[in-house]
Design an enzyme around this catalytic site. Structure first.
Site, short mmCIF file in Angstrom:
data_model
loop_
_atom_site.label_atom_id
_atom_site.label_comp_id
_atom_site.label_asym_id
_atom_site.label_seq_id
_atom_site.Cartn_x
_atom_site.Cartn_y
_atom_site.Cartn_z
N SER A 47 3.60 5.63 -10.34
CA SER A 47 3.67 7.18 -9.97
C SER A 47 4.85 7.65 -10.34
O SER A 47 5.03 8.93 -10.40
CB SER A 47 3.81 6.89 -8.22
OG SER A 47 4.89 6.24 -7.73
N ASP B 153 10.95 11.54 -1.44
CA ASP B 153 9.96 11.30 -0.31
C ASP B 153 10.03 9.92 0.07
O ASP B 153 9.10 9.46 0.87
CB ASP B 153 8.45 11.41 -0.96
CG ASP B 153 8.21 10.53 -1.97
OD1 ASP B 153 8.93 9.79 -2.50
OD2 ASP B 153 6.83 10.73 -2.37
N HIS C 5 9.97 8.28 -4.28
CA HIS C 5 10.18 8.87 -5.62
C HIS C 5 11.37 9.50 -5.72
O HIS C 5 11.85 10.00 -4.69
CB HIS C 5 8.79 9.91 -5.89
CG HIS C 5 7.59 9.20 -5.58
ND1 HIS C 5 6.71 9.04 -4.64
CD2 HIS C 5 6.83 8.05 -6.51
CE1 HIS C 5 5.75 8.34 -4.62
NE2 HIS C 5 5.70 7.65 -5.84
#
Ligand SMILES: *[C@@H]1O[C@H](CO)[C@@H](O)[C@H](O)[C@H]1NC(C)=O
Ligand SMILES: *[C@@H]1O[C@H](CO)[C@@H](O)[C@H](O)[C@H]1NC(C)=O
Ligand SMILES: *[C@@H]1O[C@H](CO)[C@@H](O)[C@H](O)[C@H]1NC(C)=O
Length: 383
Positions: A37, A345, A348
């Site tokens: 991610s 969040d 990240h």
């Protein structure tokens, strides 16, 4: 240049060598990225559904397949190389692969996991699968290009594959996977050689497909991320002066030492490769340990989340909604100014943090060898 030459002999030697080399600019016509991610630009979203609002709010003003409020580090890399942002390989709608492709998906690991995304949250698109995708892409591209028209315009020429920059940012999820299965730190440590061995194989497979220029990020301080700190219990004595959980950061650094070793082995085994090892860990840790120096106010507390010490709740991730009086309302909202937060969040980094990370790594000061991004195609002779 003179100031640097007098302050650091080795940097001076390298810079002088670089200055003497062909313009020291590589003109990469494309980028191929492998990762999780930290560098996903739409892979997981294409397959498992779009990451919800407020993802993308700052830069794209709508969800854009990224797990942050804006751009990720590979976006800034692409931009600085004069390339458009990378389309996710798995995204069949509106993609243009003429300047590269992104194989990363959120939740990806180096080693295939024996669990589903629903069970564990880890992506089935592990690094070996990403390589298979790349292999298909490389081998089917010339066939498709022969059809001409749009196929020629949306796919790269063969020569692009040996001139492209191959970027990697993966490994973080291999570390957390063990902890989330309740393994101890020593159990996690014990499987690192297997993880690193599989990583090494993939880089040499890409080389065998013609890849020559590699830009490899190490893994960040996972012990500073709320999703790890909230989920895996540690003792108070294991929290460092910044507020991060030391055992996880130590394992990340073990992984990074091993990764650097793998890079040195690959340089021996792949004589025509230029491989840059990039110490993203140090940059990320600096942002968290000296937030004010980089314009941040909140090093650990997330911007987008709900409740708890870090504004993070595993059951109510960024964008989560709940029914209140028969109406669906967003409970895990984003903050007023994401640029003041390092963490987006709980997992990240914000776009503002990603921009800082990019700014630091592009110069070469955090790289081995210490060449800037624009010169990552140069094979540095041993100094
Ligand atoms: C694809 O991107 C390239 C730039 O890398 C651009 O020149 C080309 O026009 C784009 N093709 C289409 C069909 O949009
Ligand atoms: C998954 O299972 C296989 C076969 O038992 C094993 O070799 C492999 O190490 C497992 N992978 C992980 C990530 O635990
Ligand atoms: C890990 O331990 C916790 C607490 O004992 C338990 O609730 C959870 O099911 C365990 N997870 C796994 C994957 O074994």
């Amino acid at each position: 240049m003179e100031a640097r030459c007098s302050s650091c002999f080795f940097t001076a030697v390298l810079l002088c060598r670089l200055a003497g080399m062909a313009q020291a600019s590589c003109d990469f016509p494309a980028m191929f990225n492998f990762g999780d991610s930290n560098s996903d630009t739409g892979g997981l979203s294409a397959v498992f559904g779009q990451a919800p609002w407020p993802e993308g709010e700052t830069y794209f003003h709508s969800p854009a397949g990224r797990y942050t409020d804006g751009r990720v580090v590979v976006d800034f890399i692409a931009e600085s190389l004069g390339l458009p942002y990378l389309s996710a390989y798995l995204n069949s709608v509106g993609s243009n692969f003429s300047h590269g492709a992104n194989f990363a998906t959120a939740g990806s690991t180096i080693r295939p996991q024996n669990t589903t995304l629903q069970q564990s949250g880890f992506s089935p698109i592990s690094l070996d699968v990403q390589y298979n995708e790349f292999y298909e892409f490389h081998n089917r591209t010339p066939v498709a290009r022969q059809k001409g028209e749009v196929f020629e315009k949306l796919l790269p020429k063969e020569e692009v594959f040996s001139k492209a920059l191959y970027t990697f940012d993966i490994g973080q999820n291999d570390l957390t996977a063990g902890y989330f299965m309740n393994m101890s730190t020593s159990e996690v440590r014990a499987y690192l050689p297997d993880v690193l061995g599989q990583f090494k194989n993939i880089v040499s497979y890409v080389y065998s497909q013609g890849g020559r220029f590699f830009w490899i990020h190490n893994t960040g301080p996972v012990g500073c991320l709320p999703y790890v700190m909230e989920r895996v219990p540690i003792m108070a004595s294991q929290v460092d002066h910044v507020g991060c959980a030391s055992p996880f950061n130590e394992v990340a650094q073990d992984f990074n030492r091993g990764l650097k070793e793998v890079v040195m082995q690959l340089r021996q085994e792949l004589p025509q490769a230029a491989i840059t090892y990039v110490d993203v860990y140090s940059v990320k840790y600096s942002l968290i340990s000296h937030p004010e120096k980089y314009g941040f106010k909140h090093p650990l507390r997330t911007c987008c989340g709900h409740g708890g010490r870090y504004n993070y709740d595993i059951h109510m991730g960024c964008g989560a909604t709940a029914m209140v009086d028969g109406e669906e309302v967003m409970v895990a909202k984003s903050c007023d100014n994401p640029a003041l937060h390092v963490n987006w969040d709980g997992v990240h980094f914000t776009e503002a943090a990603n921009r800082q990370i990019f700014k630091h790594i592009r110069s070469g000061l955090f790289s081995d060898p210490p060449v800037p991004l624009s010169s990552a195609c140069l094979r540095m002779p041993p100094s």
